[in-house]
Design a protein around this motif. Structure first.
Motif, PDB file in Angstrom:
ATOM      1  N   GLU A 173      95.330  51.617 -11.162  1.00  0.00           N
ATOM      2  CA  GLU A 173      94.910  50.216 -11.205  1.00  0.00           C
ATOM      3  C   GLU A 173      94.982  49.668 -12.627  1.00  0.00           C
ATOM      4  OE1 GLU A 173      93.755  46.504  -9.941  1.00  0.00           O
ATOM      5  OE2 GLU A 173      94.460  48.196  -8.754  1.00  0.00           O
ATOM      6  N   LEU A 174      94.614  50.470 -13.623  1.00  0.00           N
ATOM      7  CA  LEU A 174      94.715  50.042 -15.016  1.00  0.00           C
ATOM      8  C   LEU A 174      96.164  49.766 -15.389  1.00  0.00           C
ATOM      9  CD1 LEU A 174      93.447  49.524 -17.785  1.00  0.00           C
ATOM     10  CD2 LEU A 174      93.532  52.009 -18.188  1.00  0.00           C
ATOM     11  N   ARG A 175      97.061  50.607 -14.923  1.00  0.00           N
ATOM     12  CA  ARG A 175      98.490  50.403 -15.175  1.00  0.00           C
ATOM     13  C   ARG A 175      98.945  49.062 -14.600  1.00  0.00           C
ATOM     14  NH1 ARG A 175     103.209  54.354 -12.680  1.00  0.00           N
ATOM     15  NH2 ARG A 175     105.004  53.304 -13.589  1.00  0.00           N
ATOM     16  N   VAL A 176      98.614  48.803 -13.358  1.00  0.00           N
ATOM     17  CA  VAL A 176      99.019  47.562 -12.686  1.00  0.00           C
ATOM     18  C   VAL A 176      98.415  46.354 -13.389  1.00  0.00           C
ATOM     19  CG1 VAL A 176      98.784  46.236 -10.537  1.00  0.00           C
ATOM     20  CG2 VAL A 176      99.407  48.658 -10.453  1.00  0.00           C
ATOM     21  N   GLN A 177      97.146  46.441 -13.728  1.00  0.00           N
ATOM     22  CA  GLN A 177      96.479  45.324 -14.412  1.00  0.00           C
ATOM     23  C   GLN A 177      97.128  45.042 -15.769  1.00  0.00           C
ATOM     24  OE1 GLN A 177      94.064  43.220 -13.414  1.00  0.00           O
ATOM     25  NE2 GLN A 177      93.902  44.176 -11.399  1.00  0.00           N
ATOM     26  N   CYS A 178      97.476  46.094 -16.514  1.00  0.00           N
ATOM     27  CA  CYS A 178      98.134  45.911 -17.811  1.00  0.00           C
ATOM     28  C   CYS A 178      99.523  45.305 -17.636  1.00  0.00           C
ATOM     29  CB  CYS A 178      98.234  47.241 -18.568  1.00  0.00           C
ATOM     30  SG  CYS A 178      96.674  47.768 -19.302  1.00  0.00           S
ATOM     31  N   GLU A 179     100.251  45.761 -16.632  1.00  0.00           N
ATOM     32  CA  GLU A 179     101.577  45.188 -16.384  1.00  0.00           C
ATOM     33  C   GLU A 179     101.465  43.698 -16.093  1.00  0.00           C
ATOM     34  OE1 GLU A 179     104.164  48.937 -14.673  1.00  0.00           O
ATOM     35  OE2 GLU A 179     102.964  47.794 -13.237  1.00  0.00           O
ATOM     36  N   ASP A 180     100.501  43.329 -15.261  1.00  0.00           N
ATOM     37  CA  ASP A 180     100.308  41.921 -14.909  1.00  0.00           C
ATOM     38  C   ASP A 180      99.831  41.102 -16.104  1.00  0.00           C
ATOM     39  OD1 ASP A 180     101.053  42.510 -12.319  1.00  0.00           O
ATOM     40  OD2 ASP A 180      99.010  42.445 -11.510  1.00  0.00           O
ATOM     41  N   ARG A 181      98.851  41.605 -16.797  1.00  0.00           N
ATOM     42  CA  ARG A 181      98.241  40.851 -17.906  1.00  0.00           C
ATOM     43  C   ARG A 181      99.214  40.635 -19.061  1.00  0.00           C
ATOM     44  NH1 ARG A 181      92.744  40.312 -19.831  1.00  0.00           N
ATOM     45  NH2 ARG A 181      92.317  40.404 -17.610  1.00  0.00           N
ATOM     46  N   PHE A 182      99.995  41.669 -19.376  1.00  0.00           N
ATOM     47  CA  PHE A 182     100.845  41.610 -20.558  1.00  0.00           C
ATOM     48  C   PHE A 182     102.313  41.320 -20.253  1.00  0.00           C
ATOM     49  CE2 PHE A 182      97.305  44.456 -21.735  1.00  0.00           C
ATOM     50  CZ  PHE A 182      96.750  43.670 -22.738  1.00  0.00           C
ATOM     51  N   GLY A 183     102.675  41.215 -18.974  1.00  0.00           N
ATOM     52  CA  GLY A 183     104.054  40.912 -18.614  1.00  0.00           C
ATOM     53  C   GLY A 183     105.018  42.026 -18.988  1.00  0.00           C
ATOM     54  N   ILE A 184     104.585  43.260 -18.792  1.00  0.00           N
ATOM     55  CA  ILE A 184     105.401  44.428 -19.127  1.00  0.00           C
ATOM     56  C   ILE A 184     105.558  45.304 -17.897  1.00  0.00           C
ATOM     57  CG2 ILE A 184     104.748  44.491 -21.570  1.00  0.00           C
ATOM     58  CD1 ILE A 184     102.693  46.691 -20.827  1.00  0.00           C
ATOM     59  N   ALA A 185     106.474  46.260 -17.986  1.00  0.00           N
ATOM     60  CA  ALA A 185     106.626  47.282 -16.956  1.00  0.00           C
ATOM     61  C   ALA A 185     106.365  48.629 -17.623  1.00  0.00           C
ATOM     62  CB  ALA A 185     108.025  47.251 -16.368  1.00  0.00           C
ATOM     63  N   ILE A 186     105.439  49.384 -17.058  1.00  0.00           N
ATOM     64  CA  ILE A 186     105.118  50.713 -17.585  1.00  0.00           C
ATOM     65  C   ILE A 186     105.838  51.727 -16.702  1.00  0.00           C
ATOM     66  CG2 ILE A 186     103.304  52.381 -18.088  1.00  0.00           C
ATOM     67  CD1 ILE A 186     101.405  49.942 -18.458  1.00  0.00           C
ATOM     68  N   SER A 187     106.844  52.357 -17.270  1.00  0.00           N
ATOM     69  CA  SER A 187     107.663  53.303 -16.509  1.00  0.00           C
ATOM     70  C   SER A 187     106.883  54.587 -16.232  1.00  0.00           C
ATOM     71  CB  SER A 187     108.928  53.650 -17.303  1.00  0.00           C
ATOM     72  OG  SER A 187     108.586  54.418 -18.450  1.00  0.00           O
ATOM     73  N   GLU A 188     107.407  55.378 -15.310  1.00  0.00           N
ATOM     74  CA  GLU A 188     106.808  56.693 -15.033  1.00  0.00           C
ATOM     75  C   GLU A 188     106.793  57.543 -16.299  1.00  0.00           C
ATOM     76  OE1 GLU A 188     105.225  57.809 -12.256  1.00  0.00           O
ATOM     77  OE2 GLU A 188     105.467  55.748 -11.570  1.00  0.00           O
ATOM     78  N   LYS A 189     107.838  57.397 -17.131  1.00  0.00           N
ATOM     79  CA  LYS A 189     107.934  58.156 -18.385  1.00  0.00           C
ATOM     80  C   LYS A 189     106.789  57.783 -19.331  1.00  0.00           C
ATOM     81  CE  LYS A 189     110.947  56.860 -21.547  1.00  0.00           C
ATOM     82  NZ  LYS A 189     110.504  56.598 -22.876  1.00  0.00           N
ATOM     83  N   ASP A 190     106.379  56.516 -19.326  1.00  0.00           N
ATOM     84  CA  ASP A 190     105.312  56.049 -20.204  1.00  0.00           C
ATOM     85  C   ASP A 190     103.920  56.190 -19.593  1.00  0.00           C
ATOM     86  OD1 ASP A 190     106.954  55.288 -22.365  1.00  0.00           O
ATOM     87  OD2 ASP A 190     107.411  53.373 -21.404  1.00  0.00           O
ATOM     88  N   PHE A 191     103.849  56.437 -18.295  1.00  0.00           N
ATOM     89  CA  PHE A 191     102.566  56.554 -17.596  1.00  0.00           C
ATOM     90  C   PHE A 191     102.070  57.998 -17.729  1.00  0.00           C
ATOM     91  CE2 PHE A 191     100.144  56.564 -13.406  1.00  0.00           C
ATOM     92  CZ  PHE A 191      99.068  55.855 -13.923  1.00  0.00           C
ATOM     93  N   THR A 192     101.617  58.329 -18.945  1.00  0.00           N
ATOM     94  CA  THR A 192     101.211  59.701 -19.256  1.00  0.00           C
ATOM     95  C   THR A 192      99.738  59.743 -19.653  1.00  0.00           C
ATOM     96  OG1 THR A 192     101.732  59.495 -21.610  1.00  0.00           O
ATOM     97  CG2 THR A 192     103.532  60.206 -20.143  1.00  0.00           C
ATOM     98  N   PRO A 193      99.122  60.916 -19.531  1.00  0.00           N
ATOM     99  CA  PRO A 193      97.729  61.053 -19.977  1.00  0.00           C
ATOM    100  C   PRO A 193      97.547  60.695 -21.453  1.00  0.00           C
ATOM    101  CG  PRO A 193      98.351  62.933 -18.631  1.00  0.00           C
ATOM    102  CD  PRO A 193      99.602  62.124 -18.877  1.00  0.00           C
ATOM    103  N   GLU A 194      98.546  61.002 -22.271  1.00  0.00           N
ATOM    104  CA  GLU A 194      98.440  60.692 -23.704  1.00  0.00           C
ATOM    105  C   GLU A 194      98.395  59.182 -23.942  1.00  0.00           C
ATOM    106  OE1 GLU A 194      99.920  64.575 -22.901  1.00  0.00           O
ATOM    107  OE2 GLU A 194     100.970  62.705 -22.455  1.00  0.00           O
ATOM    108  N   ASN A 195      99.215  58.430 -23.234  1.00  0.00           N
ATOM    109  CA  ASN A 195      99.256  56.976 -23.414  1.00  0.00           C
ATOM    110  C   ASN A 195      98.042  56.276 -22.816  1.00  0.00           C
ATOM    111  OD1 ASN A 195     101.664  56.906 -24.853  1.00  0.00           O
ATOM    112  ND2 ASN A 195     102.911  56.678 -23.024  1.00  0.00           N
TER     113      ASN A 195
END
Length: 99
Positions: free
Chosen positions: A48-70
């Motif tokens: 949900e945080l990923r989706v909210q950030c994508e919507d809020r900031f107009g970005i796409a967070i790829s599977e490669k970037d969707f990591t525990p570190e990020n």
């Protein structure tokens, strides 16, 4: 807008998402506090945080970037959002973080 100002706005927008959209009950969460250990996010919360950030900031967070570190802290997620916005066309790219 300066990068320091942009970073502060992204940090504030992420805090807002955590509190208003994900109902995190730690309003004074620090930049380096663990989103799992301190804020209590679980796997669904991260999605949900990923989706909210994508919507809020107009970005796409790829599977490669969707990591525990990020997604470990507000600071690490802010860094990722800033990098993705820059790749998408500069610091002003995407939606207004203050929404």
């Amino acid at each position: 807008m300066s990068s320091i100002q942009e970073t502060a706005e992204i940090e504030q927008a992420i805090r807002s998402i955590l509190i208003k959209e994900l109902f995190v009950e730690v309003p004074d969460i620090g930049l380096d506090d663990g989103l799992r250990s301190i804020a209590g996010l679980d796997s669904l919360g991260y999605v949900e945080l990923r989706v909210q950030c994508e919507d809020r900031f107009g970005i796409a967070i790829s599977e490669k970037d969707f990591t525990p570190e990020n997604f470990a802290t507000i600071r690490s997620l802010t860094r990722l959002v800033g990098e993705l916005r820059a790749r998408a066309g500069g610091p002003g790219a995407g939606a207004d973080p203050a929404q």
